[in-house]
Design an enzyme around this catalytic site. Structure first.
Site, PDB file in Angstrom:
ATOM      1  N   SER A   1      -8.369   4.966  -0.363  1.00 23.56           N
ATOM      2  CA  SER A   1      -7.928   6.035  -1.263  1.00 23.56           C
ATOM      3  C   SER A   1      -8.087   5.594  -2.709  1.00 23.56           C
ATOM      4  O   SER A   1      -8.026   4.393  -3.021  1.00 23.56           O
ATOM      5  CB  SER A   1      -6.462   6.379  -0.999  1.00 23.56           C
ATOM      6  OG  SER A   1      -5.957   7.268  -1.978  1.00 23.56           O
TER       7      SER A   1
ATOM      8  N   TYR B   1       2.657   4.214  -0.063  1.00 26.87           N
ATOM      9  CA  TYR B   1       1.352   4.660   0.448  1.00 26.87           C
ATOM     10  C   TYR B   1       0.219   3.921  -0.264  1.00 26.87           C
ATOM     11  O   TYR B   1      -0.721   3.423   0.374  1.00 26.87           O
ATOM     12  CB  TYR B   1       1.230   6.164   0.239  1.00 26.87           C
ATOM     13  CG  TYR B   1      -0.133   6.760   0.533  1.00 26.87           C
ATOM     14  CD1 TYR B   1      -0.500   7.093   1.832  1.00 26.87           C
ATOM     15  CD2 TYR B   1      -1.041   7.005  -0.499  1.00 26.87           C
ATOM     16  CE1 TYR B   1      -1.738   7.647   2.102  1.00 26.87           C
ATOM     17  CE2 TYR B   1      -2.276   7.572  -0.240  1.00 26.87           C
ATOM     18  CZ  TYR B   1      -2.623   7.887   1.056  1.00 26.87           C
ATOM     19  OH  TYR B   1      -3.858   8.440   1.318  1.00 26.87           O
TER      20      TYR B   1
END
Length: 291
Positions: free
Chosen positions: A183, A196
């Site tokens: 990501s 995260y």
């Protein structure tokens, strides 16, 4: 291989869902390449397993792999069965074998089970895509991260990657590959996604390390780092005010669609196109830097 620019909005209507979210409840519906992706035989005969393949990026990758000639197995949470059924239907419409397994990958036993089932039903495996992930924006400080929340994020995003890789390695031959979903959060973390983002940074490190370890076996390991992509994860884990402006902070000024990420996975999975590519993190970020 993607929709017309006019179909890619820069602003979304206010909306929220309960996690993990549903494709059918999203406005607008994400583009997974259903009408646009055209294959060219780059993965003919490959047997692939995609975790979290029911919706979002996982669904787009499943469609692209199938249209490139691969058989596709996916995993999904039990509550995502409707989305998973739709994904499998799109795979079979492409003339390839598609199977889905309801599984929560937060245990080593579950990971081993889905690998064994995929090997049995597809006759082996050539490509593993570690795509399943969990995020949840928080409003408080680090003190608000409960042990239960941290355990869910770490096990879904990171532990499962290790367990899936361990389970698949006995079945991968030279020429096989493992692809991890990283990501932009690994490079440009949002404060509200601290936990995260930490898992995504760890995935980058694991990708490079695995590429070094498995290279002598002829197995390639790479990752794709998406930017803000319009998937059920967004309305299910972000407040409405963030959803409406989602992706506007990118240089391209909008969120990406899952169909715009899938070709990166196809390239890295292709034994012809990416035979000398390993240990790489490929950014699909709308212009945000990945380095």
């Amino acid at each position: 291989m993607s929709t017309d620019q006019a179909e890619r909005p820069s602003e979304f209507p206010p909306q929220q869902q309960e996690p993990p979210g549903s494709t059918a409840a999203m406005t607008p519906t994400p583009d997974h390449g259903e009408r646009s992706y055209r294959g060219s035989g780059r993965m003919t005969g490959l047997r692939t397993l995609i975790t979290g393949g029911d919706s979002g990026i996982g669904r787009a990758v499943a469609i692209a792999f199938a249209r490139e000639g691969a058989d596709v197995a996916i995993t999904h949470l039990p509550e995502e069965a409707d989305d998973a059924e739709s994904t499998v239907a799109l795979v079979t419409e492409a003339g390839r074998r598609g199977v889905a397994y309801a599984a929560d990958l937060r245990t080593q036993e579950a990971c081993a089970d889905v690998v064994n089932r995929a090997v049995s039903e597809l006759g082996g495996l050539d490509v593993l895509v570690n795509n399943a992930g969990y995020q949840m924006a928080r409003e408080g400080g680090i003190e608000s991260i409960s042990p239960q929340r941290l355990d869910r994020i770490m096990k879904t995003n990171l532990y499962a990657l290790f367990w899936m890789t361990q389970a698949v390695l006995p079945h991968l031959q030279a020429g096989g590959c493992i692809l991890n979903n990283s990501s932009i959060q690994a490079y440009d973390p949002s404060v509200s996604l601290l936990d995260y983002a930490a898992t995504k940074a760890a995935i980058n490190n694991a990708t490079v390390n695995l590429a070094a370890e498995l290279g002598p076996r002829g197995i390639r390991v790479n990752a794709v780092a998406p930017g803000p992509i319009w998937t059920p994860l967004q309305p299910a884990t972000q407040p409405e005010e963030k959803v409406t402006k989602f992706g506007q902070d990118t240089p391209l000024g909008r969120a990406g669609q899952p169909a715009e990420v899938a070709p990166a996975f196809v390239f890295l999975a292709s034994p012809g196109d990416a035979s000398y590519v390993s240990g790489t993190v490929l950014g699909v970020t709308g212009g945000k830097p990945v380095f």
